[in-house]
Scaffold this motif. Sequence first.
Motif, PDB file in Angstrom:
ATOM      1  N   LEU A  34       0.814  -1.226   0.000  1.00  0.00           N
ATOM      2  CA  LEU A  34       0.000   0.000   0.000  1.00  0.00           C
ATOM      3  C   LEU A  34       0.845   1.272   0.000  1.00  0.00           C
ATOM      4  N   ALA A  35       2.170   1.095   0.123  1.00  0.00           N
ATOM      5  CA  ALA A  35       3.117   2.227   0.077  1.00  0.00           C
ATOM      6  C   ALA A  35       2.688   3.367   1.012  1.00  0.00           C
ATOM      7  N   ILE A  36       2.801   3.114   2.328  1.00  0.00           N
ATOM      8  CA  ILE A  36       2.301   4.123   3.280  1.00  0.00           C
ATOM      9  C   ILE A  36       3.426   4.912   3.968  1.00  0.00           C
ATOM     10  N   SER A  37       4.678   4.758   3.471  1.00  0.00           N
ATOM     11  CA  SER A  37       5.781   5.397   4.211  1.00  0.00           C
ATOM     12  C   SER A  37       5.673   6.926   4.261  1.00  0.00           C
ATOM     13  N   LYS A  64       5.571   1.410   9.713  1.00  0.00           N
ATOM     14  CA  LYS A  64       5.560   1.568   8.249  1.00  0.00           C
ATOM     15  C   LYS A  64       5.096   2.952   7.788  1.00  0.00           C
ATOM     16  N   ALA A  65       4.229   3.594   8.600  1.00  0.00           N
ATOM     17  CA  ALA A  65       3.611   4.847   8.124  1.00  0.00           C
ATOM     18  C   ALA A  65       4.388   6.060   8.616  1.00  0.00           C
ATOM     19  N   ASP A  98      -4.639  14.779   5.061  1.00  0.00           N
ATOM     20  CA  ASP A  98      -4.972  15.237   3.708  1.00  0.00           C
ATOM     21  C   ASP A  98      -5.365  14.051   2.825  1.00  0.00           C
ATOM     22  N   ARG A  99      -5.570  14.345   1.552  1.00  0.00           N
ATOM     23  CA  ARG A  99      -6.134  13.345   0.642  1.00  0.00           C
ATOM     24  C   ARG A  99      -5.220  12.133   0.411  1.00  0.00           C
ATOM     25  N   ASN A 100      -3.958  12.287   0.733  1.00  0.00           N
ATOM     26  CA  ASN A 100      -2.991  11.209   0.552  1.00  0.00           C
ATOM     27  C   ASN A 100      -3.032  10.206   1.725  1.00  0.00           C
ATOM     28  N   ASP A 101      -3.699  10.590   2.809  1.00  0.00           N
ATOM     29  CA  ASP A 101      -3.631   9.781   4.037  1.00  0.00           C
ATOM     30  C   ASP A 101      -4.677   8.659   4.025  1.00  0.00           C
ATOM     31  N   LEU A 102      -4.668   7.892   5.105  1.00  0.00           N
ATOM     32  CA  LEU A 102      -5.394   6.612   5.072  1.00  0.00           C
ATOM     33  C   LEU A 102      -6.133   6.365   6.386  1.00  0.00           C
ATOM     34  N   LEU A 103      -7.363   5.865   6.287  1.00  0.00           N
ATOM     35  CA  LEU A 103      -8.095   5.442   7.488  1.00  0.00           C
ATOM     36  C   LEU A 103      -8.044   3.921   7.603  1.00  0.00           C
ATOM     37  N   VAL A 104      -8.011   3.450   8.844  1.00  0.00           N
ATOM     38  CA  VAL A 104      -7.988   2.012   9.104  1.00  0.00           C
ATOM     39  C   VAL A 104      -9.148   1.681  10.037  1.00  0.00           C
ATOM     40  N   ALA A 105     -10.125   0.935   9.528  1.00  0.00           N
ATOM     41  CA  ALA A 105     -11.269   0.539  10.361  1.00  0.00           C
ATOM     42  C   ALA A 105     -10.887  -0.746  11.091  1.00  0.00           C
ATOM     43  N   LEU A 106     -10.726  -0.659  12.404  1.00  0.00           N
ATOM     44  CA  LEU A 106     -10.348  -1.826  13.211  1.00  0.00           C
ATOM     45  C   LEU A 106     -11.531  -2.174  14.115  1.00  0.00           C
ATOM     46  N   GLY A 107     -12.245  -3.246  13.787  1.00  0.00           N
ATOM     47  CA  GLY A 107     -13.374  -3.610  14.643  1.00  0.00           C
ATOM     48  C   GLY A 107     -14.490  -4.294  13.900  1.00  0.00           C
TER      49      GLY A 107
END
Length: 370
Positions: A34-37, A64-65, A98-107
Motif C-alpha cells: 500500500l506504500a504508506i511510508s 511503516k507509516a 490530507d487526501r494522501n492519508d489513510l483510514l484504518v477501520a479496526l473492529g
Amino acid sequence: MSTERMNILYNKKPCYDIVFSQDFQDLLPELDTLAISDRKVCIVADSKVNNLYGEEVSGLLSSKAKECKVFTFEEGESSKTLDTVKALYTFLIEHHFDRNDLLVALGGGVTGDLTGYAAATYLRGIDFIQIPTTLLAQADSSIGGKTGVDFDGYKNMVGAFYMPKLVYMNVSTLQTLEGRQFFSGFAEIMKHGLIKDSEFYVWLIENMYEICERQPAVLQEMVMKSCAIKKAVVEKDPTEKGDRALLNFGHTIGHAIEKALGFEMFHGECVAVGSVAAAYISWKKGYLPMEEYYEVRDMFVPFYLPISVEGIDPKEILQLTKSDKKVKGDHIKFVLIKHIGKAFIDETVTDEEILAAIEEIYFSEEDQHE
Ligand code: GLY
C-alpha cells in the motif's frame, strides 16, 4: 494454517484483496504494497476493540507509516451516527489529514461502516482499509463496499458505495468475541448458505460442533467459504441493482424488529428471526416445501440463535417493515427462498402474509402461560 487471499473485482476489474490470517503480523507486507511510508494513518476503533488490539495494530502501522493516530468512540450501534462521523472529521482536520492519508477501520460492522463512510466523504474521498474483528464484519459487512450510518433510528439510511484498498482478516480475533456476538455474526453466514449454496449450508451443519467450539482451522475455512459466496454476489451486482438484494434475506422483518426493540437484540439475532419469518412466507406462498421451512427454522437453534421474539407488537413490526428502505414504491421487495440455496425476489407479498409471518415468530405472554 497458511495465510490465504482472495481478490474482489469491482466493475469486472481487480479492486482489493481479502487476506485471511491467524494473526496481525502478515499485515506488514500488505502495508508495503500500500506504500504508506509517506502517509499518515488513522486507526478508527471503538474503545473495547482498541483495548484489545489497538496497541498491536498501531505498533505495526507506526513501523511503516509516516505517523499513526488513533480515534476511538463508544462501542455499540448507537455510535453509528453522523455525530460520530462528525467527531472523526474534526479529529482528522485537527491532525491535518490530507487526501494522501489513510483510514484504518479496526473492529466490527459499526466501525467498518462508519469509517468507510468517513473515508468516502472526507475531502471527497480518501483511502481506507478494513481490519474486521467480528464474525459479522468478516463474513459480511467488510466486503462489497457498503458504507454508512443509521439515521433517526433507521438502519444504514445514509451512506455510499466505497471500496476499501484492503480487507485484512485476523480470524483468531473471533476467539475473543462474547458468545452472543459470535453467533450473531454466524446468522449472516447461515444466510449465505440459505440464499445461494446448499452445499455450504450442509457443510455448516456437518461442522456444527467445530464451529461452536471455534476451532481455528474450521473458522478460517468457514469465513473463506462465506466470503466466496459474497464475492460472487457483489462482483455480479456491486451497487444492488439486482441480485445483491438477495443478501437482504431475513433483513426486512429483521431490521424492523431491531428498530422496534431499540437495538436491544443483536443484528444477527434479528436476521435469524427475520429469516424464519421469510422462510415461513416462502412456505405459505407455496414456494418452499413445509419440511424445509421447519429445517430452516430449527437449524438456527444449535447455533444459539433465536427463532422467536417477545415484547413486540406485530402490527408495529408490519408498519416498520414497510418503512424499510427495501420498499420499492408501495411494494416490499421481499427475499424468499424456493429451497435451501435458492433465493429470489418477490414483490407480491401482502400485508396479511407479512403479519402472519410476524405472528409465527412472535412469542407472546399467552404462549408462555400455555
Ligand atoms: N450486507 C448486505 C450487502 O452487503 O449487500
